[in-house]
Design a protein around this motif. Structure first.
Motif, PDB file in Angstrom:
ATOM      1  N   LYS A  12      -4.091 -26.768   2.164  1.00 41.53           N
ATOM      2  CA  LYS A  12      -5.377 -26.593   2.829  1.00 41.53           C
ATOM      3  C   LYS A  12      -5.583 -27.698   3.856  1.00 41.53           C
ATOM      4  CE  LYS A  12      -8.347 -26.417  -0.606  1.00 41.53           C
ATOM      5  NZ  LYS A  12      -9.578 -26.207  -1.351  1.00 41.53           N
ATOM      6  N   PRO A  13      -6.491 -27.463   4.804  1.00 40.32           N
ATOM      7  CA  PRO A  13      -6.810 -28.545   5.736  1.00 40.32           C
ATOM      8  C   PRO A  13      -7.246 -29.770   4.945  1.00 40.32           C
ATOM      9  CG  PRO A  13      -7.950 -26.515   6.368  1.00 40.32           C
ATOM     10  CD  PRO A  13      -7.302 -26.258   5.039  1.00 40.32           C
ATOM     11  N   ASN A  14      -6.818 -30.925   5.413  1.00 39.54           N
ATOM     12  CA  ASN A  14      -7.233 -32.174   4.786  1.00 39.54           C
ATOM     13  C   ASN A  14      -6.466 -32.550   3.520  1.00 39.54           C
ATOM     14  OD1 ASN A  14      -9.009 -33.724   6.185  1.00 39.54           O
ATOM     15  ND2 ASN A  14     -10.464 -33.813   4.492  1.00 39.54           N
ATOM     16  N   GLY A  16      -3.553 -33.527   3.443  1.00 41.44           N
ATOM     17  CA  GLY A  16      -2.714 -34.671   3.767  1.00 41.44           C
ATOM     18  C   GLY A  16      -1.345 -34.280   4.310  1.00 41.44           C
ATOM     19  N   THR A  19      -0.141 -36.501   7.218  1.00 42.61           N
ATOM     20  CA  THR A  19       0.181 -37.839   6.722  1.00 42.61           C
ATOM     21  C   THR A  19       1.516 -37.825   5.989  1.00 42.61           C
ATOM     22  OG1 THR A  19      -2.200 -38.101   6.415  1.00 42.61           O
ATOM     23  CG2 THR A  19      -0.799 -39.820   5.490  1.00 42.61           C
ATOM     24  N   ASN A 120      -1.546 -34.815  -3.840  1.00 42.94           N
ATOM     25  CA  ASN A 120      -1.578 -35.983  -2.954  1.00 42.94           C
ATOM     26  C   ASN A 120      -2.846 -36.813  -3.205  1.00 42.94           C
ATOM     27  OD1 ASN A 120      -0.809 -37.663  -0.801  1.00 42.94           O
ATOM     28  ND2 ASN A 120      -2.001 -36.441   0.659  1.00 42.94           N
ATOM     29  N   LYS A 121      -2.869 -37.977  -2.665  1.00 40.68           N
ATOM     30  CA  LYS A 121      -4.012 -38.910  -2.745  1.00 40.68           C
ATOM     31  C   LYS A 121      -4.192 -39.454  -4.150  1.00 40.68           C
ATOM     32  CE  LYS A 121      -6.262 -36.349   0.976  1.00 40.68           C
ATOM     33  NZ  LYS A 121      -7.491 -35.985   1.678  1.00 40.68           N
ATOM     34  N   ASP A 123      -3.632 -42.224  -5.099  1.00 40.51           N
ATOM     35  CA  ASP A 123      -4.219 -43.570  -5.010  1.00 40.51           C
ATOM     36  C   ASP A 123      -5.735 -43.535  -5.170  1.00 40.51           C
ATOM     37  OD1 ASP A 123      -5.343 -43.791  -1.851  1.00 40.51           O
ATOM     38  OD2 ASP A 123      -3.811 -42.307  -2.202  1.00 40.51           O
ATOM     39  N   ALA A 124      -6.314 -42.350  -4.958  1.00 41.61           N
ATOM     40  CA  ALA A 124      -7.774 -42.254  -4.930  1.00 41.61           C
ATOM     41  C   ALA A 124      -8.361 -41.614  -6.185  1.00 41.61           C
ATOM     42  CB  ALA A 124      -8.210 -41.476  -3.685  1.00 41.61           C
ATOM     43  N   SER A 144       1.175 -40.343  -3.088  1.00 33.57           N
ATOM     44  CA  SER A 144       0.186 -40.791  -2.122  1.00 33.57           C
ATOM     45  C   SER A 144       0.896 -40.880  -0.782  1.00 33.57           C
ATOM     46  CB  SER A 144      -0.390 -42.156  -2.497  1.00 33.57           C
ATOM     47  OG  SER A 144      -1.121 -42.663  -1.390  1.00 33.57           O
ATOM     48  N   ALA A 145       0.553 -39.956   0.088  1.00 26.85           N
ATOM     49  CA  ALA A 145       1.170 -39.983   1.419  1.00 26.85           C
ATOM     50  C   ALA A 145       0.750 -41.252   2.144  1.00 26.85           C
ATOM     51  CB  ALA A 145       0.745 -38.752   2.218  1.00 26.85           C
ATOM     52  N   LEU A 146      -0.415 -41.765   1.751  1.00 27.93           N
ATOM     53  CA  LEU A 146      -0.955 -42.947   2.413  1.00 27.93           C
ATOM     54  C   LEU A 146      -0.178 -44.206   2.041  1.00 27.93           C
ATOM     55  CD1 LEU A 146      -3.408 -43.254   4.299  1.00 27.93           C
ATOM     56  CD2 LEU A 146      -4.728 -44.022   2.322  1.00 27.93           C
TER      57      LEU A 146
HETATM   58  P1  GDP Z   1      -3.950 -32.293   6.870  1.00 30.21           P
HETATM   59  O1  GDP Z   1      -5.173 -31.631   7.402  1.00 30.21           O
HETATM   60  O2  GDP Z   1      -3.450 -31.579   5.657  1.00 30.21           O
HETATM   61  O3  GDP Z   1      -2.892 -32.498   7.907  1.00 30.21           O
HETATM   62  O4  GDP Z   1      -4.420 -33.745   6.345  1.00 30.21           O
HETATM   63  P2  GDP Z   1      -4.263 -35.163   7.042  1.00 30.21           P
HETATM   64  O5  GDP Z   1      -2.881 -35.695   6.900  1.00 30.21           O
HETATM   65  O6  GDP Z   1      -4.840 -35.108   8.397  1.00 30.21           O
HETATM   66  O7  GDP Z   1      -5.190 -36.040   6.066  1.00 30.21           O
HETATM   67  C1  GDP Z   1      -6.553 -35.757   5.864  1.00 30.21           C
HETATM   68  C2  GDP Z   1      -7.276 -37.015   5.438  1.00 30.21           C
HETATM   69  O8  GDP Z   1      -6.801 -37.451   4.153  1.00 30.21           O
HETATM   70  C3  GDP Z   1      -7.039 -38.188   6.381  1.00 30.21           C
HETATM   71  O9  GDP Z   1      -8.227 -38.910   6.484  1.00 30.21           O
HETATM   72  C4  GDP Z   1      -5.969 -39.003   5.684  1.00 30.21           C
HETATM   73  O10 GDP Z   1      -6.009 -40.358   6.017  1.00 30.21           O
HETATM   74  C5  GDP Z   1      -6.325 -38.781   4.236  1.00 30.21           C
HETATM   75  N1  GDP Z   1      -5.156 -38.927   3.369  1.00 30.21           N
HETATM   76  C6  GDP Z   1      -3.943 -38.328   3.516  1.00 30.21           C
HETATM   77  N2  GDP Z   1      -3.122 -38.690   2.522  1.00 30.21           N
HETATM   78  C7  GDP Z   1      -3.823 -39.533   1.735  1.00 30.21           C
HETATM   79  C8  GDP Z   1      -3.496 -40.248   0.530  1.00 30.21           C
HETATM   80  O11 GDP Z   1      -2.402 -40.204  -0.022  1.00 30.21           O
HETATM   81  N3  GDP Z   1      -4.496 -41.009  -0.012  1.00 30.21           N
HETATM   82  C9  GDP Z   1      -5.733 -41.095   0.545  1.00 30.21           C
HETATM   83  N4  GDP Z   1      -6.627 -41.866  -0.061  1.00 30.21           N
HETATM   84  N5  GDP Z   1      -6.048 -40.442   1.670  1.00 30.21           N
HETATM   85  C10 GDP Z   1      -5.115 -39.667   2.264  1.00 30.21           C
END
Ligand code: GDP
Ligand code: MG
Length: 283
Positions: A12-14, A16, A19, A120-121, A123-124, A144-146
């Motif tokens: 889905k959008p967002n 990650g 990233t 993903n995420k 870490d959060a 965590s892609a971050l």
């Molecule tokens: P996409 O729409 O699937 O391409 O998602 P994006 O890569 O643009 O990420 C959407 C938001 O989630 C951005 O603000 C990223 O910084 C954040 N984000 C992506 N991966 C992670 C992660 O592993 N941890 C956290 N905390 N935030 C993440």
């Protein structure tokens, strides 16, 4: 023996995706499809290591609940799913347990290809949430892609899912020409980051001119929208937004905005921007 194959990322959008893709491809980006128009699918990047070549595809818009995909876009996305050697279904771990991919993508039946659900995420989320997610989805991977946590392990698993065989692209072909497509995606992504939700699917990007024989490189890129009102949004007051997009994407970009009315409804325009049409005889 080397391995080579296709990893399709869907989410889905967002979730990650971008990233994660940046992390997977990162500096390992060796070549990206030069002309998306002429390729079967949307190659977003190729990661070549010693003995593994991973071709990464994406599926734009497939899981966006608010947007009805043009037939051609959906065909392209479904093709990327069926061409995959392994599918990464990326979900945001801070949201609840994701629904199965077939449901999320409104597929008639689950994909035949192996689907790796990746949360993903990580870490959060709190450890207790992680435990809950693990109980609900024992086979899901946590990353965590971050921060990069879990990504190397995921890559090892994905690599193992690819068929044995020679590389599909020359590993040392780091030419600037194929970067065209990467540039247009980068610009589009950067623009999307700065805009609200109404615009995304009206936005297409095309590299009009690419002069590599000079320093700095000259790249003229045009962002296409469907309406004048969208063009105004994209340019922003006093050209502020478009400058910011250009600056964020890359310093050397010469960036323009043009209106191509209703391009999403035009087969010609869809082809031009790299979508594969349903009834395309060459499909
Ligand atoms: P996409 O729409 O699937 O391409 O998602 P994006 O890569 O643009 O990420 C959407 C938001 O989630 C951005 O603000 C990223 O910084 C954040 N984000 C992506 N991966 C992670 C992660 O592993 N941890 C956290 N905390 N935030 C993440
Ligand atoms: Mg993205």
């Amino acid at each position: 023996m080397s391995r080579a194959g296709i990893v399709t990322v869907v989410g889905k959008p967002n979730a990650g995706k971008s990233t994660l893709l940046n992390r997977i491809i990162g500096e390992k980006l060796a070549i990206v499809s030069e002309k998306p128009q002429s390729t079967r699918d949307r190659v977003v990047g190729i990661r070549t290591t010693d003995d593994v070549q991973m071709i990464v595809l994406d599926t734009p818009g497939l899981l966006n609940p608010r947007y009805e995909l043009h037939r051609a876009m959906r065909t392209t996305a479904l093709r990327a799913l069926s061409d995959a050697d392994v599918i990464v279904y990326l979900a945001d771990a801070t949201e609840r347990v994701p629904v199965p991919l077939a449901e999320a993508a409104d597929l008639a039946s689950p994909p035949r290809t192996r689907v790796v659900t990746v949360l993903n995420k990580v870490d959060a989320i709190r450890p207790v949430e992680r435990v809950e997610l693990h109980e609900a989805l024992p086979d899901a991977r946590f990353v965590s892609a971050l921060t990069g946590e879990g990504v190397d392990e995921l890559l090892v698993e994905l690599a193992a899912a690819l068929p044995e065989g020679p590389f599909l692209y020359p590993e040392d072909e780091i030419s600037t020409a194929p970067v065209r497509f990467f540039v247009s995606e980068l610009v589009r992504e950067t623009a999307l980051e700065q805009l609200d939700e109404e615009l995304p699917y009206s936005l297409a990007c095309e590299v009009e001119e690419f002069r590599e024989g000079q320093t700095p490189l000259y790249i003229r890129t045009v962002l296409y929208v469907e309406r004048e009102s969208q063009k105004r949004i994209l340019i922003g007051a006093g050209g502020q937004r478009i400058r910011e997009i250009g600056r964020t994407a890359r310093g050397y970009l010469d960036l323009w905005v043009k209106v191509l009315p209703n391009w999403r409804k035009s087969d010609r325009a869809l082809r031009r921007f790299g979508y594969r049409l349903h009834d395309d005889p060459s499909a």
